[in-house]
Design an enzyme around this catalytic site. Sequence first.
Site, PDB file in Angstrom:
ATOM      1  N   LYS A   1       8.168  -4.509  -7.263  1.00 13.89           N
ATOM      2  CA  LYS A   1       6.834  -4.151  -7.741  1.00 13.89           C
ATOM      3  C   LYS A   1       6.373  -5.153  -8.811  1.00 13.89           C
ATOM      4  O   LYS A   1       7.168  -5.986  -9.279  1.00 13.89           O
ATOM      5  CB  LYS A   1       6.882  -2.726  -8.286  1.00 13.89           C
ATOM      6  CG  LYS A   1       7.247  -1.672  -7.214  1.00 13.89           C
ATOM      7  CD  LYS A   1       7.290  -0.265  -7.798  1.00 13.89           C
ATOM      8  CE  LYS A   1       7.577   0.772  -6.712  1.00 13.89           C
ATOM      9  NZ  LYS A   1       7.538   2.159  -7.255  1.00 13.89           N
TER      10      LYS A   1
ATOM     11  N   TYR B   1       0.937   4.055   0.304  1.00 15.21           N
ATOM     12  CA  TYR B   1       1.224   5.295  -0.425  1.00 15.21           C
ATOM     13  C   TYR B   1       0.340   6.455   0.049  1.00 15.21           C
ATOM     14  O   TYR B   1       0.086   7.401  -0.720  1.00 15.21           O
ATOM     15  CB  TYR B   1       1.047   5.072  -1.930  1.00 15.21           C
ATOM     16  CG  TYR B   1       2.212   4.350  -2.591  1.00 15.21           C
ATOM     17  CD1 TYR B   1       3.525   4.837  -2.476  1.00 15.21           C
ATOM     18  CD2 TYR B   1       2.025   3.197  -3.359  1.00 15.21           C
ATOM     19  CE1 TYR B   1       4.603   4.196  -3.078  1.00 15.21           C
ATOM     20  CE2 TYR B   1       3.101   2.553  -3.970  1.00 15.21           C
ATOM     21  CZ  TYR B   1       4.384   3.063  -3.834  1.00 15.21           C
ATOM     22  OH  TYR B   1       5.455   2.428  -4.455  1.00 15.21           O
TER      23      TYR B   1
ATOM     24  N   ASN C   1       9.000   1.624 -12.292  1.00 18.21           N
ATOM     25  CA  ASN C   1      10.376   1.697 -11.770  1.00 18.21           C
ATOM     26  C   ASN C   1      10.774   0.510 -10.884  1.00 18.21           C
ATOM     27  O   ASN C   1      11.745   0.589 -10.140  1.00 18.21           O
ATOM     28  CB  ASN C   1      10.645   3.068 -11.127  1.00 18.21           C
ATOM     29  CG  ASN C   1       9.800   3.337  -9.904  1.00 18.21           C
ATOM     30  OD1 ASN C   1       9.059   2.472  -9.447  1.00 18.21           O
ATOM     31  ND2 ASN C   1       9.905   4.539  -9.377  1.00 18.21           N
TER      32      ASN C   1
ATOM     33  N   HIS D   1      10.549  -0.658  -4.790  1.00 16.36           N
ATOM     34  CA  HIS D   1      10.337   0.363  -3.760  1.00 16.36           C
ATOM     35  C   HIS D   1      11.396   0.232  -2.668  1.00 16.36           C
ATOM     36  O   HIS D   1      11.822  -0.870  -2.342  1.00 16.36           O
ATOM     37  CB  HIS D   1       8.946   0.171  -3.121  1.00 16.36           C
ATOM     38  CG  HIS D   1       8.777   0.956  -1.849  1.00 16.36           C
ATOM     39  ND1 HIS D   1       8.391   2.279  -1.841  1.00 16.36           N
ATOM     40  CD2 HIS D   1       8.986   0.605  -0.550  1.00 16.36           C
ATOM     41  CE1 HIS D   1       8.356   2.710  -0.577  1.00 16.36           C
ATOM     42  NE2 HIS D   1       8.706   1.714   0.215  1.00 16.36           N
TER      43      HIS D   1
ATOM     44  N   GLU E   1       6.484   1.062   7.374  1.00 18.73           N
ATOM     45  CA  GLU E   1       6.216   0.161   6.248  1.00 18.73           C
ATOM     46  C   GLU E   1       6.404  -1.302   6.647  1.00 18.73           C
ATOM     47  O   GLU E   1       5.619  -2.165   6.253  1.00 18.73           O
ATOM     48  CB  GLU E   1       7.107   0.543   5.059  1.00 18.73           C
ATOM     49  CG  GLU E   1       6.686   1.870   4.441  1.00 18.73           C
ATOM     50  CD  GLU E   1       7.669   2.460   3.447  1.00 18.73           C
ATOM     51  OE1 GLU E   1       7.390   3.545   2.924  1.00 18.73           O
ATOM     52  OE2 GLU E   1       8.729   1.834   3.182  1.00 18.73           O
TER      53      GLU E   1
HETATM   54  P1  DAT Z   1      10.118   6.661  -4.488  1.00 21.96           P
HETATM   55  O1  DAT Z   1       9.461   5.399  -4.984  1.00 21.96           O
HETATM   56  O2  DAT Z   1      11.428   6.932  -5.193  1.00 21.96           O
HETATM   57  O3  DAT Z   1      10.222   6.726  -2.999  1.00 21.96           O
HETATM   58  P2  DAT Z   1       7.870   8.486  -4.226  1.00 21.96           P
HETATM   59  O4  DAT Z   1       7.683   7.907  -2.871  1.00 21.96           O
HETATM   60  O5  DAT Z   1       7.932   9.964  -4.357  1.00 21.96           O
HETATM   61  O6  DAT Z   1       9.179   7.887  -4.931  1.00 21.96           O
HETATM   62  O7  DAT Z   1       6.690   7.978  -5.191  1.00 21.96           O
HETATM   63  C1  DAT Z   1       6.232   6.646  -5.100  1.00 21.96           C
HETATM   64  C2  DAT Z   1       6.011   6.126  -6.487  1.00 21.96           C
HETATM   65  O8  DAT Z   1       5.032   6.919  -7.164  1.00 21.96           O
HETATM   66  C3  DAT Z   1       7.253   6.195  -7.383  1.00 21.96           C
HETATM   67  O9  DAT Z   1       8.111   5.079  -7.206  1.00 21.96           O
HETATM   68  C4  DAT Z   1       6.649   6.236  -8.749  1.00 21.96           C
HETATM   69  C5  DAT Z   1       5.365   7.043  -8.537  1.00 21.96           C
HETATM   70  N1  DAT Z   1       5.600   8.454  -8.844  1.00 21.96           N
HETATM   71  C6  DAT Z   1       6.272   9.368  -8.089  1.00 21.96           C
HETATM   72  N2  DAT Z   1       6.304  10.569  -8.670  1.00 21.96           N
HETATM   73  C7  DAT Z   1       5.629  10.423  -9.836  1.00 21.96           C
HETATM   74  C8  DAT Z   1       5.320  11.299 -10.909  1.00 21.96           C
HETATM   75  N3  DAT Z   1       5.691  12.578 -10.898  1.00 21.96           N
HETATM   76  N4  DAT Z   1       4.612  10.785 -11.950  1.00 21.96           N
HETATM   77  C9  DAT Z   1       4.227   9.499 -11.976  1.00 21.96           C
HETATM   78  N5  DAT Z   1       4.491   8.608 -10.986  1.00 21.96           N
HETATM   79  C10 DAT Z   1       5.186   9.069  -9.944  1.00 21.96           C
HETATM   80 MG    MG Z   2       8.749   6.798  -1.558  1.00 28.08          MG
END
Ligand code: DAT
Ligand code: MG
Length: 151
Positions: free
Chosen positions: A11, A51, A114, A117, A128
């Site tokens: 990212k 997303y 974080n 991805h 993806e």
């Molecule tokens: P991941 O990246 O672990 O697959 P995800 O697909 O649920 O997690 O979410 C995509 C991204 O969105 C994640 O890397 C960071 C952001 N995100 C997820 N949950 C969040 C939250 N509760 N608050 C803020 N950002 C969040």
């Molecule tokens: Mg995800």
Amino acid sequence: MSAERTFIMIKPDGVQRGLVGQIVQRFEQRGYKLVSMKFTQPTKELLEEHYADLKQKGFFPSLIAYMLSGPVVPMVWEGKDVVKQGRQMLGQTNPLASLPGSIRGDFSIDIGRNICHGSDSVDSAQKEIALWFKETELTQWKSSTHEWVYE
Ligand code: DAT
Ligand code: MG
């Protein structure tokens, strides 16, 4: 030989913080094979599609703004169980819940920064990869280390 593939993307914060090499190195040293990689500034449309499952979430606008804030490094990695293993190598979505030794656990603190991805299933990996790469960008090659990584 397993042809399972996953989509891993460094990212904007991972790029800005100079972590590209270290993240790539973790997948290389594990024994996974790089199929494609690029350095690109994604469009809003592409990120919203990537997303799309999170569109209803309150954090969606800030997630898109963060992901739009600079170039990213999308990659395709191949090998046995690479989707699940890639997620384990990343750690938890929240870096504070990620164990030391994982990418997020070693390099990040906040959920909205974080750094990397990874696809969460074989099915989403396929979607993806198709979203971020043309078929012609997926390089066909045999790694000379293959016999030393797999029995
Ligand atoms: P991941 O990246 O672990 O697959 P995800 O697909 O649920 O997690 O979410 C995509 C991204 O969105 C994640 O890397 C960071 C952001 N995100 C997820 N949950 C969040 C939250 N509760 N608050 C803020 N950002 C969040
Ligand atoms: Mg995800």
